[in-house]
Write an enzyme that holds these catalytic residues in place. Structure first.
Site, PDB file in Angstrom:
ATOM      1  N   SER A  17     -36.659 -34.757 -24.240  1.00 38.26           N
ATOM      2  CA  SER A  17     -36.395 -33.694 -25.333  1.00 38.26           C
ATOM      3  C   SER A  17     -36.227 -34.055 -26.976  1.00 38.26           C
ATOM      4  CB  SER A  17     -34.898 -33.363 -24.970  1.00 38.26           C
ATOM      5  OG  SER A  17     -34.580 -32.879 -23.548  1.00 38.26           O
ATOM      6  N   LYS A  66     -23.951 -32.278 -16.261  1.00 40.28           N
ATOM      7  CA  LYS A  66     -23.773 -30.950 -16.392  1.00 40.28           C
ATOM      8  C   LYS A  66     -22.463 -30.142 -16.004  1.00 40.28           C
ATOM      9  CE  LYS A  66     -28.865 -30.256 -16.341  1.00 40.28           C
ATOM     10  NZ  LYS A  66     -29.997 -29.593 -15.935  1.00 40.28           N
ATOM     11  N   GLY A 127     -33.104 -25.538  -1.597  1.00 35.42           N
ATOM     12  CA  GLY A 127     -32.258 -26.210  -2.378  1.00 35.42           C
ATOM     13  C   GLY A 127     -31.101 -25.563  -2.526  1.00 35.42           C
ATOM     14  N   GLY A 130     -27.013 -28.300  -7.869  1.00 40.29           N
ATOM     15  CA  GLY A 130     -26.916 -27.839  -9.004  1.00 40.29           C
ATOM     16  C   GLY A 130     -28.190 -27.158  -9.614  1.00 40.29           C
ATOM     17  N   LYS A 155     -24.649 -24.682   2.946  1.00 42.06           N
ATOM     18  CA  LYS A 155     -24.713 -24.508   1.428  1.00 42.06           C
ATOM     19  C   LYS A 155     -25.498 -23.452   1.206  1.00 42.06           C
ATOM     20  CE  LYS A 155     -24.711 -29.459   0.553  1.00 42.06           C
ATOM     21  NZ  LYS A 155     -25.323 -30.220  -0.493  1.00 42.06           N
ATOM     22  N   MET A 237     -39.799 -27.720  -9.603  1.00 42.92           N
ATOM     23  CA  MET A 237     -39.055 -27.903 -10.762  1.00 42.92           C
ATOM     24  C   MET A 237     -39.098 -29.371 -11.213  1.00 42.92           C
ATOM     25  SD  MET A 237     -36.028 -25.320  -9.974  1.00 42.92           S
ATOM     26  CE  MET A 237     -34.744 -25.977 -10.937  1.00 42.92           C
ATOM     27  N   TYR A 239     -41.186 -32.709 -12.657  1.00 45.12           N
ATOM     28  CA  TYR A 239     -42.714 -32.870 -13.451  1.00 45.12           C
ATOM     29  C   TYR A 239     -42.929 -34.171 -13.423  1.00 45.12           C
ATOM     30  CZ  TYR A 239     -39.576 -33.602 -17.346  1.00 45.12           C
ATOM     31  OH  TYR A 239     -38.565 -34.343 -18.081  1.00 45.12           O
ATOM     32  N   GLY A 260     -42.836 -28.583 -13.111  1.00 48.55           N
ATOM     33  CA  GLY A 260     -41.561 -28.076 -14.063  1.00 48.55           C
ATOM     34  C   GLY A 260     -41.782 -28.222 -15.562  1.00 48.55           C
TER      35      GLY A 260
END
Ligand code: ATR
Length: 292
Positions: A17, A66, A127, A130, A155, A237, A239, A260
């Site tokens: 980031s 998160k 999945g 989260g 789930k 998702m 990488y 991802g």
């Protein structure tokens, strides 16, 4: 004065980031700094508030905080409420605005960068943790028809029930997927991190291998009885690591494969937009990260 931003997580040293936001700032001429902060596992709240009080304007939040960020926010965007998780905080006086840009990042990568329109497409979302919660609403808003499959089937049904009011979504086990085909299969499980693969039904080659032990041929079109429809996109998702799911998808004849990295840059661009009201150009940043 230079505005301060940061990404907070534990661990954090691997985070791309700071590199991404430095390129966005340079490209758009925004006067800001962006750093990586390691918060103690039991010290998320205190660390965030100390940075906020020190003049920090906003933060990205990554694993494992998160959900704590979701609880810390004093205002939540609709997509953060739906995701029940926050990856972006914006400090505005005493208010802490919590957003979740992961799903928007995924949809932007699939539709804009990969040129794959989701409207009316059969999407298999694997999945029900989260990561899956974070992307379900933006996928439905883009017009996808979702089947969510999870190892712990309950789930998957629960996630489907949570989002059912927003569009077509149903829960499933992996076994029950046999006989169905999808235009887009998204891996939102953590299986690739553990170098494993969700238990997806396997299609057979139209031309059977010459001996029972011979490997399947690679690259032929969607295999008979497999889950990939013609022209299907397989998206992991994760990488930065070889994905067992993408190898499986290739072997099964998925037409297109994506990791991802594009989603990572696109979710960052969404955060940048929330903070600065300026939309950076993601393509050169994705291209640069591919070279690193
Ligand atoms: P995240 O926040 O990254 O989604 P999580 O909440 O721990 O992490 O959820 C991980 C998800 O990956 C779950 O859906 C999990 O399935 P279960 O609910 O059955 O545990 C899924 N997962 C992890 N490893 C997997 C594997 N090898 N095969 C299939 N699913 C897997």
């Amino acid at each position: 004065m230079t505005d301060r931003y940061a990404v907070i997580g534990n661990p954090i040293s691997h985070s791309k980031s700071p590199l991404i936001h430095a390129q966005f700032a340079c490209q758009t001429g925004q006067d800001l700094s962006y750093e990586a902060i390691l918060a103690p596992l039991n010290g998320f709240r205190d660390t965030v508030l100390a940075f906020r009080d020190g003049g920090c304007r906003g933060m990205n939040v990554t694993v494992p905080f998160k959900f704590e960020a979701f609880q810390l926010a004093t205002q939540l965007t609709v997509r953060a409420q739906a995701a029940q998780a926050v990856n972006t905080l914006k400090f505005d006086g005493t208010e802490i605005i919590g957003d979740n840009t992961d799903g928007a990042g995924l949809v932007a990568d699939i539709e804009r960068n990969l040129d794959f329109i989701l409207q009316g497409k059969r999407v298999l979302l694997m999945g029900a943790g989260g990561a899956a919660y974070g992307v379900a609403l933006p996928l439905l808003n883009a017009g996808a028809i979702i089947t969510v499959a999870n190892r712990t089937e309950d789930k998957a049904h629960k996630l489907a029930a949570v989002f059912a009011a927003h569009g077509p979504i149903q829960g499933s086990s992996y076994i029950a997927l046999a006989g169905s085909q999808f235009d887009c299969v998204i891996n939102a499980t953590s299986s690739s991190l553990a170098d494993s693969l969700p238990p997806l039904p396997r299609g057979e080659s139209a031309t059977p291998p010459s001996s029972p032990n011979a490997p399947f041929s690679i690259g032929e079109n969607a295999k008979r009885g497999g889950i990939f429809a013609p022209n299907a996109l397989a998206y992991d998702m994760m990488y930065g690591k070889k994905s067992p799911f993408l190898l499986f998808a290739k072997e099964q004849g998925a037409a297109r494969l994506a990791d991802g990295l594009g989603m990572l840059v696109e979710q960052a661009a969404e955060s940048f937009f929330l903070w600065r009201n300026v939309r950076p150009d993601t393509a050169p940043v994705i291209a640069k990260l591919r070279l690193i």
